[in-house]
Scaffold this motif. Structure first.
Motif, PDB file in Angstrom:
ATOM      1  N   ALA A  86       0.821  -1.210   0.000  1.00 53.92           N
ATOM      2  CA  ALA A  86       0.000   0.000   0.000  1.00 53.92           C
ATOM      3  C   ALA A  86       0.860   1.266   0.000  1.00 53.92           C
ATOM      4  O   ALA A  86       0.499   2.256  -0.636  1.00 53.92           O
ATOM      5  CB  ALA A  86      -0.930  -0.003   1.214  1.00 53.92           C
ATOM      6  N   PHE A  87       1.987   1.250   0.689  1.00 52.73           N
ATOM      7  CA  PHE A  87       2.880   2.406   0.704  1.00 52.73           C
ATOM      8  C   PHE A  87       3.575   2.584  -0.642  1.00 52.73           C
ATOM      9  O   PHE A  87       3.858   3.704  -1.056  1.00 52.73           O
ATOM     10  CB  PHE A  87       3.951   2.244   1.793  1.00 52.73           C
ATOM     11  CG  PHE A  87       3.552   2.721   3.162  1.00 52.73           C
ATOM     12  CD1 PHE A  87       2.345   2.375   3.734  1.00 52.73           C
ATOM     13  CD2 PHE A  87       4.407   3.503   3.906  1.00 52.73           C
ATOM     14  CE1 PHE A  87       1.992   2.797   5.005  1.00 52.73           C
ATOM     15  CE2 PHE A  87       4.076   3.938   5.179  1.00 52.73           C
ATOM     16  CZ  PHE A  87       2.858   3.580   5.732  1.00 52.73           C
ATOM     17  N   ASP A  88       3.884   1.484  -1.322  1.00 48.83           N
ATOM     18  CA  ASP A  88       4.597   1.524  -2.608  1.00 48.83           C
ATOM     19  C   ASP A  88       3.607   1.864  -3.717  1.00 48.83           C
ATOM     20  O   ASP A  88       3.268   1.044  -4.559  1.00 48.83           O
ATOM     21  CB  ASP A  88       5.276   0.170  -2.860  1.00 48.83           C
ATOM     22  CG  ASP A  88       6.077   0.130  -4.150  1.00 48.83           C
ATOM     23  OD1 ASP A  88       6.406   1.197  -4.713  1.00 48.83           O
ATOM     24  OD2 ASP A  88       6.373  -0.990  -4.611  1.00 48.83           O
ATOM     25  N   SER A  89       3.165   3.103  -3.743  1.00 50.38           N
ATOM     26  CA  SER A  89       2.084   3.509  -4.637  1.00 50.38           C
ATOM     27  C   SER A  89       2.447   3.438  -6.112  1.00 50.38           C
ATOM     28  O   SER A  89       1.573   3.287  -6.953  1.00 50.38           O
ATOM     29  CB  SER A  89       1.592   4.908  -4.273  1.00 50.38           C
ATOM     30  OG  SER A  89       2.657   5.837  -4.390  1.00 50.38           O
ATOM     31  N   ASP A  90       3.728   3.532  -6.449  1.00 50.50           N
ATOM     32  CA  ASP A  90       4.115   3.434  -7.863  1.00 50.50           C
ATOM     33  C   ASP A  90       4.538   2.014  -8.251  1.00 50.50           C
ATOM     34  O   ASP A  90       4.969   1.772  -9.366  1.00 50.50           O
ATOM     35  CB  ASP A  90       5.212   4.441  -8.208  1.00 50.50           C
ATOM     36  CG  ASP A  90       6.534   4.174  -7.504  1.00 50.50           C
ATOM     37  OD1 ASP A  90       6.633   3.213  -6.700  1.00 50.50           O
ATOM     38  OD2 ASP A  90       7.482   4.945  -7.745  1.00 50.50           O
ATOM     39  N   HIS A  91       4.416   1.068  -7.319  1.00 49.26           N
ATOM     40  CA  HIS A  91       4.710  -0.356  -7.541  1.00 49.26           C
ATOM     41  C   HIS A  91       6.131  -0.587  -8.049  1.00 49.26           C
ATOM     42  O   HIS A  91       6.377  -1.481  -8.861  1.00 49.26           O
ATOM     43  CB  HIS A  91       3.682  -0.986  -8.499  1.00 49.26           C
ATOM     44  CG  HIS A  91       2.269  -0.700  -8.112  1.00 49.26           C
ATOM     45  ND1 HIS A  91       1.677  -1.241  -6.988  1.00 49.26           N
ATOM     46  CD2 HIS A  91       1.336   0.104  -8.680  1.00 49.26           C
ATOM     47  CE1 HIS A  91       0.441  -0.795  -6.892  1.00 49.26           C
ATOM     48  NE2 HIS A  91       0.207   0.017  -7.893  1.00 49.26           N
ATOM     49  N   SER A  92       7.086   0.188  -7.521  1.00 45.45           N
ATOM     50  CA  SER A  92       8.482   0.086  -7.948  1.00 45.45           C
ATOM     51  C   SER A  92       9.269  -0.975  -7.180  1.00 45.45           C
ATOM     52  O   SER A  92      10.380  -1.303  -7.555  1.00 45.45           O
ATOM     53  CB  SER A  92       9.182   1.447  -7.761  1.00 45.45           C
ATOM     54  OG  SER A  92       9.263   1.759  -6.373  1.00 45.45           O
ATOM     55  N   GLY A  93       8.686  -1.474  -6.090  1.00 46.97           N
ATOM     56  CA  GLY A  93       9.415  -2.410  -5.240  1.00 46.97           C
ATOM     57  C   GLY A  93      10.190  -1.694  -4.147  1.00 46.97           C
ATOM     58  O   GLY A  93      10.861  -2.336  -3.343  1.00 46.97           O
ATOM     59  N   PHE A  96       6.303   7.263   1.510  1.00 50.58           N
ATOM     60  CA  PHE A  96       6.267   6.929   2.933  1.00 50.58           C
ATOM     61  C   PHE A  96       5.460   7.961   3.717  1.00 50.58           C
ATOM     62  O   PHE A  96       4.551   7.621   4.464  1.00 50.58           O
ATOM     63  CB  PHE A  96       7.697   6.850   3.486  1.00 50.58           C
ATOM     64  CG  PHE A  96       7.747   6.699   4.979  1.00 50.58           C
ATOM     65  CD1 PHE A  96       7.534   5.467   5.567  1.00 50.58           C
ATOM     66  CD2 PHE A  96       7.985   7.796   5.790  1.00 50.58           C
ATOM     67  CE1 PHE A  96       7.556   5.325   6.957  1.00 50.58           C
ATOM     68  CE2 PHE A  96       8.011   7.666   7.168  1.00 50.58           C
ATOM     69  CZ  PHE A  96       7.794   6.429   7.753  1.00 50.58           C
ATOM     70  N   LEU A  97       5.788   9.240   3.530  1.00 51.22           N
ATOM     71  CA  LEU A  97       5.133  10.272   4.333  1.00 51.22           C
ATOM     72  C   LEU A  97       3.655  10.433   3.972  1.00 51.22           C
ATOM     73  O   LEU A  97       2.816  10.614   4.864  1.00 51.22           O
ATOM     74  CB  LEU A  97       5.866  11.612   4.210  1.00 51.22           C
ATOM     75  CG  LEU A  97       5.523  12.608   5.306  1.00 51.22           C
ATOM     76  CD1 LEU A  97       5.932  12.070   6.679  1.00 51.22           C
ATOM     77  CD2 LEU A  97       6.192  13.947   5.064  1.00 51.22           C
TER      78      LEU A  97
END
Length: 192
Positions: A76-83, A90-91
């Motif tokens: 959920a935090f990795d909104s751009d799905h970059s890994g 994060f913020l």
């Protein structure tokens, strides 16, 4: 030439600060403090899944097992799905998770459990949601209140307005807004 690797940014520009000030509940000083702390753990400006899980377990200690939940939170935090999670991701996510209003927190929680990102939470995703939560909270699985299949059927019966055996974003948010025990379980990880 064409294979130039981008250098991770480990500074905040004025534009970054202004964006974060206007999109979070944090002031400039707090954002800078958070950024400096982030760089201590992630000098390259990126947090990978393994690092995130380790940090998450330190920040959210539970008596149960929270590793699987931490994996969902990472997604959920990795909104751009970059890994990786950069400081802005994060913020923004931390702000919603900790300081957002009820609807924003429920929306974030919906995205957490919409594992295939199709805009709906189906029975399989609901099952994983309850299994992870109940494992994390170390509940007695023989207790009928924590029967996963029963909980899924109750939720679908109550909140699946369309009758398709799935919860849309709106069905999830609107239903859980009016269900305090389920809110506590999903948002605060507390049992009723």
């Amino acid at each position: 030439m064409g294979n130039k690797k981008s250098t991770p940014r480990n500074y905040l520009s004025e534009k970054d600060l202004m964006f974060l000030e206007s999109n979070t509940n944090f002031n400039r000083e707090k954002i800078i403090q958070w950024h400096n702390a982030f760089l201590i753990d992630c000098p390259n400006g990126k947090l990978d899944k393994k690092q995130f899980i380790k940090l998450y377990l330190q920040l959210e200690p539970t008596e149960g097992k929270a590793e699987k939940y931490a994996e969902y939170v990472f997604k959920a935090f990795d909104s751009d799905h970059s890994g990786f999670i950069d400081f802005t991701e994060f913020l923004l996510a931390f702000n919603i998770r900790s300081k957002g209003n009820l609807e924003a927190r429920l929306s974030w929680t919906f995205n957490l459990y919409d594992l295939d990102n199709n805009g709906q939470i189906d029975k399989k995703e609901l099952k994983k949601m309850f299994q992870v939560l109940f494992t994390m909270l170390n509940v007695n699985k023989k207790d009928e209140r924590y029967n996963v299949e029963k909980r899924i059927e109750e939720i679908l019966k109550k909140y699946d307005v369309s009758g398709d055996k799935k919860l849309s974003h709106d069905e999830f948010v609107q239903g859980i807004k009016n269900d305090e025990p389920l809110q506590k379980l999903l948002l605060d990880h507390q049992l009723d």
